[in-house]
Design an enzyme around this catalytic site. Structure first.
Site, PDB file in Angstrom:
ATOM      1  N   GLY A  60       1.034  -1.277   0.028  1.00 26.64           N
ATOM      2  CA  GLY A  60       0.116   0.046   0.074  1.00 26.64           C
ATOM      3  C   GLY A  60       0.954   1.159  -0.055  1.00 26.64           C
ATOM      4  N   CYS A  87       5.279  -5.983   1.474  1.00 29.50           N
ATOM      5  CA  CYS A  87       5.699  -4.723   1.597  1.00 29.50           C
ATOM      6  C   CYS A  87       4.966  -3.929   2.726  1.00 29.50           C
ATOM      7  CB  CYS A  87       5.413  -3.955   0.226  1.00 29.50           C
ATOM      8  SG  CYS A  87       6.198  -2.656   0.001  1.00 29.50           S
ATOM      9  N   TYR A  88       4.034  -3.089   2.525  1.00 29.64           N
ATOM     10  CA  TYR A  88       3.337  -2.383   3.664  1.00 29.64           C
ATOM     11  C   TYR A  88       2.637  -3.456   4.691  1.00 29.64           C
ATOM     12  CZ  TYR A  88       0.148   0.730   6.042  1.00 29.64           C
ATOM     13  OH  TYR A  88      -0.635   1.427   6.920  1.00 29.64           O
ATOM     14  N   HIS A 177       7.551  -7.268  -3.712  1.00 32.25           N
ATOM     15  CA  HIS A 177       6.317  -7.794  -4.445  1.00 32.25           C
ATOM     16  C   HIS A 177       6.557  -9.201  -5.191  1.00 32.25           C
ATOM     17  CE1 HIS A 177       3.762  -4.174  -3.513  1.00 32.25           C
ATOM     18  NE2 HIS A 177       5.072  -3.528  -3.525  1.00 32.25           N
ATOM     19  N   GLU A 179       4.385 -10.619  -6.411  1.00 35.71           N
ATOM     20  CA  GLU A 179       3.243 -11.016  -7.521  1.00 35.71           C
ATOM     21  C   GLU A 179       3.728 -10.107  -8.679  1.00 35.71           C
ATOM     22  OE1 GLU A 179       3.215  -9.284  -4.625  1.00 35.71           O
ATOM     23  OE2 GLU A 179       2.437  -7.307  -4.841  1.00 35.71           O
ATOM     24  N   GLY A 232     -18.456  -9.381 -27.483  1.00 36.97           N
ATOM     25  CA  GLY A 232     -17.006  -9.799 -26.783  1.00 36.97           C
ATOM     26  C   GLY A 232     -17.469 -11.088 -26.176  1.00 36.97           C
ATOM     27  N   ASP A 234     -17.099 -11.791 -22.713  1.00 32.89           N
ATOM     28  CA  ASP A 234     -17.637 -11.658 -21.439  1.00 32.89           C
ATOM     29  C   ASP A 234     -19.144 -12.034 -21.768  1.00 32.89           C
ATOM     30  OD1 ASP A 234     -15.128 -11.083 -20.864  1.00 32.89           O
ATOM     31  OD2 ASP A 234     -15.558  -8.861 -20.270  1.00 32.89           O
ATOM     32  N   SER A 236     -20.608 -12.833 -24.325  1.00 35.32           N
ATOM     33  CA  SER A 236     -21.201 -14.530 -24.901  1.00 35.32           C
ATOM     34  C   SER A 236     -21.036 -15.347 -23.769  1.00 35.32           C
ATOM     35  CB  SER A 236     -20.128 -14.681 -25.887  1.00 35.32           C
ATOM     36  OG  SER A 236     -20.056 -13.531 -27.000  1.00 35.32           O
ATOM     37  N   LYS A 376     -10.267 -12.282 -16.461  1.00 37.05           N
ATOM     38  CA  LYS A 376     -10.653 -12.240 -17.873  1.00 37.05           C
ATOM     39  C   LYS A 376     -10.117 -13.596 -18.474  1.00 37.05           C
ATOM     40  CE  LYS A 376     -11.769 -10.159 -22.013  1.00 37.05           C
ATOM     41  NZ  LYS A 376     -12.630  -9.164 -21.867  1.00 37.05           N
TER      42      LYS A 376
END
Ligand code: XMP
Length: 520
Positions: A60, A87-88, A177, A179, A232, A234, A236, A376
């Site tokens: 953060g 981190c934070y 981090h 990630e 798109g 999503d 569909s 997604k």
């Protein structure tokens, strides 16, 4: 949407880092169900109800030294489950457990290398096999005194407490981090963390599908549902999933705004009518939209006009199917996560994104959003699971406002037609060169500028266009795609030869940030 109580759950407490969503992505990739919740929303009652099997404290932008800076509920540390602070999150852990954090004289941003310590740690399985590990640091403050029970398992030149842990309590805290892609071996840390927490990886698309179908049935009963199809992935996938749940109670509405790409309407309508036999209204409203947009050049006015007209069109069709009580949308998890701004204020609006999201309040319909828990790439996996054709599942995203936001400056019918043709040639080139699946999104923007050229023996004075192609994981950050010069040259030649009205082609090499993917 799904019955998450059936799954082992991991809680990510968000302190407002820009990259918190990436933690969730890394975990989902490992088949772990996790949710991100802002620190303000997590109290003892929430923790009891959520019943996490492990907790991650995100990074953060604040300093734990500032008065009133965010903290985790103290009870996180007495749940008896593994906790990982990043981190934070590391600083919060140290501070809350009795260690010390100081304002860093040696701020550390960007790439750094962490060296191992002699003691072994279950979290570090597969780390340091080839020596020091590259990590991504982004901190001003740093831990200067460990909380009791903690020891150091990795150091970097400016972070003597880069990796710390209290293995007995399964508390782990890292300064960097794991990630982000710039910590290349970061995924291993998350895998190790969930393994030691006892997760079995029970989050699969097959399970999600079955649960989502049950949920949709329970929510909707025998009421009618309409679903806006954009073409798109999503919407569909949402439509096919809902159809599996409630059959002909679902009607899809494909609104042709006149801002679609070439052949888009036929492709979408064809697939739904022929392959799925899902009741479908093909609403050709191109005149309505183009008439309202002609001459409009302000990007926000374009977006809002299109949003308003969608409301009108949907309203009309909701009535026409005999009173739909529900509106289905392909809302995804990144749209749902409340992002925390460091100041506590609302975050800046870069663009008013239009999908069907702005509609329901005005339409008095309830929402069915079966993809709310998914990213997604998970939606694509669900699409595959549901048997959608590969060419559909792999489609590039296409924005709700369509070509309107790829035509900077005033919209005219003529410009839309030129843009549609150029876009078709560009995508044809990308497909022919086998690049479609390597690219997140590619399109042409028709620039509001005419330039002089020489064609044959004559002078031309036509539009310039910009080609855009980006790679991305989730559309939140993006890099331009490194086409070869040969590809770019060949494409420019084809566009100029085949599209009357364009005599100059440029390639956009802006990343996001600082740019955005679309031009408006
Ligand atoms: P930007 O331009 O914000 O786009 O970098 C990120 C991704 O979002 C898409 N996009 C939209 N999608 N309605 C949508 O459904 C919108 O109003 C909208 N604006 C941008 C964009 O195409 C890219 O994939």
């Amino acid at each position: 949407m799904t019955d998450i109580s059936a799954h082992q759950r991991l809680l990510i407490i968000d302190f407002g880092s820009q990259v918190t969503q990436l933690i969730a992505r890394r975990l989902r990739e490992a088949s772990i169900y996790c949710e991100i919740h802002p620190f303000q929303n997590v109290d003892d009652a929430f923790l009891r109800a959520f019943d996490p099997k492990a907790v991650i404290l995100s990074g953060g932008p604040c300093s734990v030294l500032d008065e009133g800076s965010p903290r985790a509920p103290q009870s996180v540390f007495s749940l008896g489950v593994p906790v990982l602070g990043i981190c934070y999150g590391q600083q919060v852990m140290m501070e809350q457990l009795g260690g010390k954090v100081e304002s860093g004289h040696d701020r550390e941003f960007g790439r750094a290398f962490v060296s191992p310590q002699p003691a072994e740690l279950d979290l570090l399985d597969g780390w340091f096999d080839g020596g020091d590990e590259q990590v991504w640091m982004s901190h001003g403050d740093r831990v200067t005194e460990l909380a009791s029970g903690f020891a150091v398992y990795g150091t970097s030149p400016n972070a003597p407490f880069a990796i710390t842990a209290d293995p007995d309590r399964h508390f782990y805290a890292v300064q960097f981090h794991p990630e982000v892609h710039h910590t290349p071996n970061g995924a291993a840390l998350y895998r190790n963390f969930v393994k030691l927490a006892g997760f079995t990886g029970d989050w699969t698309m097959g399970a999600y599908r079955a649960e989502a179908v049950e949920k949709i049935r329970a929510q909707v009963g025998d009421a009618k549902v309409i679903c806006g199809l954009s073409g798109g992935v999503d919407s569909s996938v949402a439509a096919v999933l809902i159809h599996e749940a409630i059959g002909d109670q679902l009607t899809c509405v494909f609104v042709d705004t006149g801002m679609m790409r070439m052949g888009e309407a036929d492709e979408v309508v064809g697939m739904f009518r022929d392959t799925y036999n899902i009741p479908l209204i093909h609403a050709d409203e191109s005149d309505l939209f183009i008439d309202a947009l002609e001459g409009v050049s302000d990007p926000e006015v374009k977006r809002k006009t299109i949003g308003r007209l969608f409301v009108e069109v949907f309203d009309k069709h909701a009535n026409s199917v005999g009173g739909a009580k529900f509106l289905a949308q392909g809302t995804l998890y990144p749209d749902v996560i409340e992002s925390v701004s460091a100041s506590g204020g609302p975050s800046v609006t870069i663009k008013s994104h239009h999908n069907v999201g702005g509609l329901p309040e005005k339409m008095n319909m309830k929402l069915v959003e079966p993809l709310r828990d998914l990213f997604k790439d998970e939606v694509r996996a669900l699409g595959q699971e549901l048997g959608l054709p590969a060419r559909f599942v792999g489609r590039h995203p296409f924005p709700g406002p369509g070509l309107a936001i790829r035509c900077p400056g005033e919209i005219t019918r003529e410009k839309l037609e030129i843009l549609r043709k150029a876009d078709a040639v560009y995508l044809d080139q990308i497909r022919k060169h086998g690049l479609y699946d390597e690219i997140w999104q590619a399109f042409v923007a028709l620039l509001p500028v005419r330039t002089v050229g020489v064609m044959g023996d004559g002078r031309s004075y036509d539009y310039a266009c910009a080609l855009r192609a980006v790679t991305s994981v989730d559309g939140m950050t993006a890099d331009y795609y490194p086409f070869t010069h040969e590809f770019l040259g060949e494409t420019a030649t084809r566009i100029i030869n085949e599209v009357q009205g364009i005599n100059r082609v440029t390639y956009d090499i802006t990343s996001k940030p600082p740019g955005t993917i679309e031009w408006e």
